[in-house]
Design a protein around this motif. Sequence first.
Motif, short mmCIF file in Angstrom:
data_model
loop_
_atom_site.label_atom_id
_atom_site.label_comp_id
_atom_site.label_asym_id
_atom_site.label_seq_id
_atom_site.Cartn_x
_atom_site.Cartn_y
_atom_site.Cartn_z
N GLN A 29 37.44 48.28 38.63
CA GLN A 29 38.02 46.94 38.56
C GLN A 29 37.49 46.19 37.34
OE1 GLN A 29 40.38 45.03 40.41
NE2 GLN A 29 40.00 43.75 38.62
N TYR A 57 49.57 45.36 39.98
CA TYR A 57 50.58 44.66 39.16
C TYR A 57 49.89 43.87 38.06
CZ TYR A 57 54.10 41.52 37.44
OH TYR A 57 54.92 40.82 36.59
N LYS A 58 48.87 43.10 38.41
CA LYS A 58 48.21 42.24 37.45
C LYS A 58 47.45 43.03 36.39
CE LYS A 58 44.70 38.55 37.19
NZ LYS A 58 43.79 37.69 37.98
N TYR A 59 46.74 44.06 36.80
CA TYR A 59 45.81 44.73 35.88
C TYR A 59 46.35 46.02 35.27
CZ TYR A 59 42.23 41.49 37.48
OH TYR A 59 41.50 40.35 37.76
N PRO A 98 39.63 46.38 46.57
CA PRO A 98 41.08 46.30 46.34
C PRO A 98 41.38 45.98 44.89
CG PRO A 98 40.31 44.31 47.41
CD PRO A 98 39.14 45.25 47.37
N ILE A 99 42.39 46.62 44.32
CA ILE A 99 42.78 46.39 42.93
C ILE A 99 44.22 45.88 42.89
CG2 ILE A 99 43.26 47.54 40.71
CD1 ILE A 99 40.96 49.46 41.35
N ASP A 100 44.44 44.80 42.17
CA ASP A 100 45.78 44.24 41.98
C ASP A 100 46.47 45.04 40.86
OD1 ASP A 100 48.04 42.77 41.34
OD2 ASP A 100 47.06 40.84 41.65
#
Length: 344
Positions: free
Chosen positions: A230, A258-260, A254-256
């Motif tokens: 992350q 879409y954002k990253y 948790p990893i976003d």
Amino acid sequence: MTGKVICIREKGKAVLEECPVPEPGPGEVLIENDYTVISAGTERANLVALPNTGTCPGGYSGREKGGFPFWPGYCGAGRIVKLGREVEAFRPGDRVIVSWGGHRTHSVKKAAELVRIDDERIDTLDASFAHIASFAFLGVRKLRLEVGESVMIAGQGILGVFALQFAALSGAIPLFASDFDPARRKLALELGATAAFVPDETLAERVMAATGGAGVNAAVEVTGSAKALQQTLEYIAWEGRISLLGCTRISDVPIDFYKYVHRRGITLIGAHTSTRAKTESAPGRWTEQDDYRTFLKLVAAGRLKIRPLISEIVSPERAPEVYARLADDPKVPLGIVFDWAKIR
């Protein structure tokens, strides 16, 4: 004829025990191991039965279903002592790289898979790191680095130290490293890092500042920590590439995506050794044997440093103590080497 082998009989506990030494079959050779290297992160993960273990080939026989016993060790070097029928390319006394052979006095390997250590300038101790170094070769090669690109090596365990040196040899500049251990950050600077950071909550901010707000073009994630991944996503440049060299066994952050990842065009590249080419090298995907040959050439030329990675050289008789330490302490050492000459 009997030899010795290190076996994990139950979770967290190793023993050195007797084992039969098999005869080499047609196309095989019998090797007397001089040194085998502990891959501390991987071996600890299997030792304490972390999730997503038990899938390594070769020396990890018995772990396919996550059970015990299993026989650790996949990296070493030794000398051929006996030839099977139809072996013509080798002679007794030849030094060779040993992969997936276990921590044991003797290994039987197919001659066609072996790489000879021909150059007398290369110490067998240094050569024994060739297989584990090949993992770092793969992680760096898959990034397809160009001279002048900025690179971060996240984690300075044994794989990270090799990846740092290979990225430097590939022309990465500036070249950054991160690790919580101050001794490892110091070593990274000595081996060519432009800067070495503590991976705390301000890491992304400091990397962005060091790159003029752009972020690094590429990164090798070697920690196997979801939190570290992350962080890497927070300082990678637009359309950057991240090579996943470390085994992220526990997805606890948790990893976003879409954002990253999606919106920013980030490429995540799996760099497990099971993905490498088997018979013919190609750009970004070299065979193990070709990486061994490159490793040996770099060592002989003095362009790759091995000795700073060695924490201890111990007798295999100390295996119970060594693995007990690995089981109890998640902060694993860089390179522990078993010297099999100590029990001959």
